[in-house]
Design a protein around this motif. Structure first.
Motif, mmCIF file in Angstrom:
data_model
loop_
_atom_site.group_PDB
_atom_site.id
_atom_site.type_symbol
_atom_site.label_atom_id
_atom_site.label_comp_id
_atom_site.label_asym_id
_atom_site.label_seq_id
_atom_site.Cartn_x
_atom_site.Cartn_y
_atom_site.Cartn_z
ATOM 1 N N VAL A 204 38.024 10.899 28.168
ATOM 2 C CA VAL A 204 37.192 12.089 28.124
ATOM 3 C C VAL A 204 35.901 11.697 27.413
ATOM 4 O O VAL A 204 35.940 11.075 26.348
ATOM 5 N N LYS A 205 34.774 12.045 28.006
ATOM 6 C CA LYS A 205 33.478 11.774 27.381
ATOM 7 C C LYS A 205 32.939 13.065 26.786
ATOM 8 O O LYS A 205 32.960 14.103 27.443
ATOM 9 N N LEU A 206 32.477 12.976 25.567
ATOM 10 C CA LEU A 206 31.886 14.133 24.901
ATOM 11 C C LEU A 206 30.464 13.800 24.502
ATOM 12 O O LEU A 206 30.205 12.708 23.999
ATOM 13 N N THR A 207 29.575 14.742 24.706
ATOM 14 C CA THR A 207 28.227 14.637 24.170
ATOM 15 C C THR A 207 28.092 15.794 23.191
ATOM 16 O O THR A 207 28.309 16.949 23.553
ATOM 17 N N ASP B 143 40.533 7.561 16.191
ATOM 18 C CA ASP B 143 40.967 6.655 17.251
ATOM 19 C C ASP B 143 40.217 6.971 18.541
ATOM 20 O O ASP B 143 40.744 7.623 19.438
ATOM 21 N N VAL B 144 38.942 6.535 18.606
ATOM 22 C CA VAL B 144 38.132 6.775 19.803
ATOM 23 C C VAL B 144 37.843 5.452 20.498
ATOM 24 O O VAL B 144 37.868 4.394 19.882
ATOM 25 N N GLU B 145 37.603 5.538 21.798
ATOM 26 C CA GLU B 145 37.269 4.338 22.572
ATOM 27 C C GLU B 145 35.876 3.846 22.195
ATOM 28 O O GLU B 145 35.641 2.659 22.033
ATOM 29 N N SER B 146 34.933 4.779 22.092
ATOM 30 C CA SER B 146 33.575 4.433 21.704
ATOM 31 C C SER B 146 32.883 5.663 21.143
ATOM 32 O O SER B 146 33.261 6.790 21.439
ATOM 33 N N SER C 289 40.506 8.777 24.572
ATOM 34 C CA SER C 289 41.596 8.932 25.545
ATOM 35 C C SER C 289 42.056 10.385 25.539
ATOM 36 O O SER C 289 41.875 11.103 24.554
ATOM 37 N N ILE C 290 42.659 10.791 26.631
ATOM 38 C CA ILE C 290 43.166 12.164 26.707
ATOM 39 C C ILE C 290 44.191 12.400 25.595
ATOM 40 O O ILE C 290 44.236 13.469 24.994
ATOM 41 N N ALA C 291 44.962 11.391 25.281
ATOM 42 C CA ALA C 291 45.972 11.519 24.224
ATOM 43 C C ALA C 291 45.343 11.829 22.863
ATOM 44 O O ALA C 291 45.935 12.542 22.057
ATOM 45 N N ASN C 292 44.150 11.317 22.600
ATOM 46 C CA ASN C 292 43.496 11.543 21.313
ATOM 47 C C ASN C 292 42.421 12.622 21.350
ATOM 48 O O ASN C 292 41.788 12.906 20.344
ATOM 49 N N PHE C 293 42.242 13.247 22.508
ATOM 50 C CA PHE C 293 41.204 14.266 22.666
ATOM 51 C C PHE C 293 41.446 15.455 21.735
ATOM 52 O O PHE C 293 40.533 15.922 21.063
ATOM 53 N N ALA D 92 37.474 23.747 25.912
ATOM 54 C CA ALA D 92 37.376 22.320 26.233
ATOM 55 C C ALA D 92 38.761 21.716 26.424
ATOM 56 O O ALA D 92 38.994 20.930 27.346
ATOM 57 N N GLN D 93 39.695 22.120 25.576
ATOM 58 C CA GLN D 93 41.056 21.592 25.662
ATOM 59 C C GLN D 93 41.715 22.031 26.982
ATOM 60 O O GLN D 93 42.338 21.223 27.666
ATOM 61 N N LYS D 94 41.534 23.295 27.344
ATOM 62 C CA LYS D 94 42.108 23.790 28.608
ATOM 63 C C LYS D 94 41.450 23.103 29.796
ATOM 64 O O LYS D 94 42.111 22.766 30.772
#
Length: 125
Positions: free
Chosen positions: A7-10, A38-41, A70-74, A118-120
């Motif tokens: 998931v990308k967030l701005t 725990d983010v990818e970037s 990751s979706i798991a850490n979103f 956002a979660q939904k």
């Protein structure tokens, strides 16, 4: 084909009471805290990616950062944002499964509702 995508967030912080340097410092502090999760970037948004009408500071957009998780850490990241940004004006863009959701919040109540949306959005995919 089923796979877990990121998931990308701005995240755009907006605080008219801060000058450019203070806004930059606040954004960099938030970025550092997000990187501890725990983010990818996670990074500031470079001026080359500037949306029209945005202010730039030192080669980066003022008050704007991007994170990929990751979706798991979103959900964990959303919880952090809810705790950290409650009561601040923010604009959040969530990109997942090829779709985008853009939400704004300027109070704790609006932020809570925005984070739930956002979660939904990500869960529905």
């Amino acid at each position: 084909m089923s796979f877990e995508s990121n998931v990308k967030l701005t995240i755009a912080l907006s605080n008219p009471s801060l000058d450019a340097e203070e806004q930059e410092r606040e954004t960099r502090n938030l970025l550092r805290e997000i990187k501890d999760l725990d983010v990818e970037s996670a990074e500031l948004v470079a001026v080359a990616q500037t949306p029209q009408g945005s202010k730039a500071f030192g080669g980066f957009l003022l008050g704007v950062l991007q994170a990929e998780v990751s979706i798991a850490n979103f959900k964990k990241l959303l919880g952090f944002l809810g705790d950290r940004l409650g009561g601040k004006s923010i604009e959040l863009e969530v990109e997942a499964n090829g779709k985008k959701l853009k939400i704004t919040a300027s109070s704790q109540q609006e932020l809570t509702a925005a984070l739930e949306a956002a979660q939904k959005f990500v869960a529905v995919g």
